[in-house]
Motif scaffolding. Structure first.
Motif, PDB file in Angstrom:
ATOM      1  N   HIS A 213       1.061  -1.239  -0.194  1.00 30.13           N
ATOM      2  CA  HIS A 213      -0.133  -0.130  -0.126  1.00 30.13           C
ATOM      3  C   HIS A 213       1.056   1.154   0.327  1.00 30.13           C
ATOM      4  O   HIS A 213       2.051   1.322   0.928  1.00 30.13           O
ATOM      5  CB  HIS A 213      -1.437   0.009   1.084  1.00 30.13           C
ATOM      6  N   ILE A 214       0.512   2.308  -0.681  1.00 32.03           N
ATOM      7  CA  ILE A 214       1.180   3.529  -0.970  1.00 32.03           C
ATOM      8  C   ILE A 214       0.117   4.909  -0.278  1.00 32.03           C
ATOM      9  O   ILE A 214      -1.381   4.476  -0.935  1.00 32.03           O
ATOM     10  CB  ILE A 214       1.250   4.030  -2.479  1.00 32.03           C
ATOM     11  N   ILE A 215       0.776   5.406   0.753  1.00 29.50           N
ATOM     12  CA  ILE A 215      -0.251   6.150   1.209  1.00 29.50           C
ATOM     13  C   ILE A 215       0.918   7.922   0.364  1.00 29.50           C
ATOM     14  O   ILE A 215       1.994   7.967   0.932  1.00 29.50           O
ATOM     15  CB  ILE A 215      -0.079   6.639   3.213  1.00 29.50           C
ATOM     16  N   ARG A 216      -0.097   8.941   0.009  1.00 23.12           N
ATOM     17  CA  ARG A 216       0.739  10.121   0.231  1.00 23.12           C
ATOM     18  C   ARG A 216       0.763  11.114   1.054  1.00 23.12           C
ATOM     19  O   ARG A 216      -0.880  10.780   1.677  1.00 23.12           O
ATOM     20  CB  ARG A 216      -0.279  10.787  -1.386  1.00 23.12           C
ATOM     21  N   ILE A 217       1.630  11.498   1.317  1.00 16.34           N
ATOM     22  CA  ILE A 217       2.067  12.370   2.444  1.00 16.34           C
ATOM     23  C   ILE A 217       1.353  13.974   1.964  1.00 16.34           C
ATOM     24  O   ILE A 217       2.486  14.693   1.276  1.00 16.34           O
ATOM     25  CB  ILE A 217       3.135  12.415   3.080  1.00 16.34           C
ATOM     26  N   THR A 218       1.161  14.754   2.902  1.00 20.06           N
ATOM     27  CA  THR A 218       0.655  16.427   2.891  1.00 20.06           C
ATOM     28  C   THR A 218       1.062  16.952   3.805  1.00 20.06           C
ATOM     29  O   THR A 218       0.598  16.839   5.204  1.00 20.06           O
ATOM     30  CB  THR A 218      -0.236  17.015   2.683  1.00 20.06           C
ATOM     31  N   CYS A 219       2.488  17.244   3.575  1.00 22.53           N
ATOM     32  CA  CYS A 219       2.886  18.650   4.737  1.00 22.53           C
ATOM     33  C   CYS A 219       1.993  19.489   5.554  1.00 22.53           C
ATOM     34  O   CYS A 219       1.648  20.358   5.300  1.00 22.53           O
ATOM     35  CB  CYS A 219       4.455  19.453   4.818  1.00 22.53           C
ATOM     36  N   ASP A 220       1.841  19.922   7.090  1.00 24.92           N
ATOM     37  CA  ASP A 220       0.765  20.902   7.579  1.00 24.92           C
ATOM     38  C   ASP A 220       1.310  22.105   6.648  1.00 24.92           C
ATOM     39  O   ASP A 220       2.452  21.964   6.526  1.00 24.92           O
ATOM     40  CB  ASP A 220       0.967  21.038   8.989  1.00 24.92           C
ATOM     41  N   LYS A 221       0.850  23.339   6.560  1.00 26.96           N
ATOM     42  CA  LYS A 221       0.861  24.359   6.817  1.00 26.96           C
ATOM     43  C   LYS A 221       1.941  25.158   7.019  1.00 26.96           C
ATOM     44  O   LYS A 221       2.462  25.411   9.030  1.00 26.96           O
ATOM     45  CB  LYS A 221      -0.525  25.600   6.865  1.00 26.96           C
ATOM     46  N   GLY A 222       3.167  25.454   6.733  1.00 27.48           N
ATOM     47  CA  GLY A 222       4.361  26.424   7.084  1.00 27.48           C
ATOM     48  C   GLY A 222       5.251  24.784   7.276  1.00 27.48           C
ATOM     49  O   GLY A 222       6.428  25.380   7.597  1.00 27.48           O
TER      50      GLY A 222
END
Length: 214
Positions: A110-119
């Motif tokens: 399984h592959i997950i896509r990560i999004t960094c928080d604002k800033g």
């Protein structure tokens, strides 16, 4: 008779007055396929803790040889599960978000896509992680952006309005200050907005005693 009748009516409308708040609910024993738990009971009272482990080729959905789960008002703090040892449990990535599976784990591959928080930004510019034989590959690291700002400055005789607390603010973020009662900024003004630009906040207000209010 009237007094007795009135008491009967009160019991109908206010049954909670006699019984108070409902007691916490107990938990049923979990169905743990491929594992063992202790102590073994049919039901567990609120607050009881259950320890469990998994057999060969299986592992728990939380870290540790023996995992624990607590009965919290009829539900376990996490549902005890034994999964394939090649599956992955959710990774811990500070300052980041990703889609979480409802079952609490991810199958091998399984592959997950990560999004960094604002800033924050991805240090290695790799926004994905893959579950490979029970571990995550190339887990991104989200670090503070050079263009972001820290917490806004504390300014005497002011309060920050309409803003929840946070340690990091993305570039172009705005924070509004308001002078305390009896103080103003530049005459009759009582508020001023500062902006995060290239890692620094613009100049904040200087609140002085309102001469008109003396």
């Amino acid at each position: 008779m009237r007094i007795s009748y009135l008491g009967f009516v009160l019991l109908i409308w206010f049954p909670g007055a006699l019984h108070g708040q409902s007691a916490p609910q107990s938990c049923s024993a979990p169905s743990l396929d491929g594992g063992f738990f202790a102590p073994k009971q049919e039901t567990y009272p609120h607050g009881a803790q259950l320890a469990y482990t998994c057999g060969t080729g299986r592992k728990a959905t939380v870290k540790g040889l023996w995992a624990t789960s607590t009965c919290q008002n009829g539900k376990w703090s996490h549902e005890p599960q034994c999964i394939d040892e090649k599956a992955c449990i959710p990774p811990t990535i500070p300052h980041a978000k990703y889609t979480e599976n409802s079952n609490g784990w991810y199958e091998n591959g399984h592959i997950i896509r990560i999004t960094c928080d604002k800033g924050y930004h991805d240090k290695n510019q790799d926004a994905t992680a893959e579950c490979i034989n029970g571990t995550w590959s190339s887990v991104p690291v989200c670090e503070k952006s050079l263009q972001a700002c820290g917490a806004p400055p504390k300014i005497p005789h002011t309060v920050i309005i309409n803003q929840e607390y946070q340690d990091v603010f993305a570039a172009d973020s705005e924070v509004k200050y308001e002078c305390e009662d009896g103080y103003t900024v530049e005459g009759a003004d009582t508020t001023k907005t500062i902006i995060c630009i290239a890692g620094n906040w613009t100049t904040g207000p200087s609140c002085s005693i309102d001469a008109a209010g003396k």
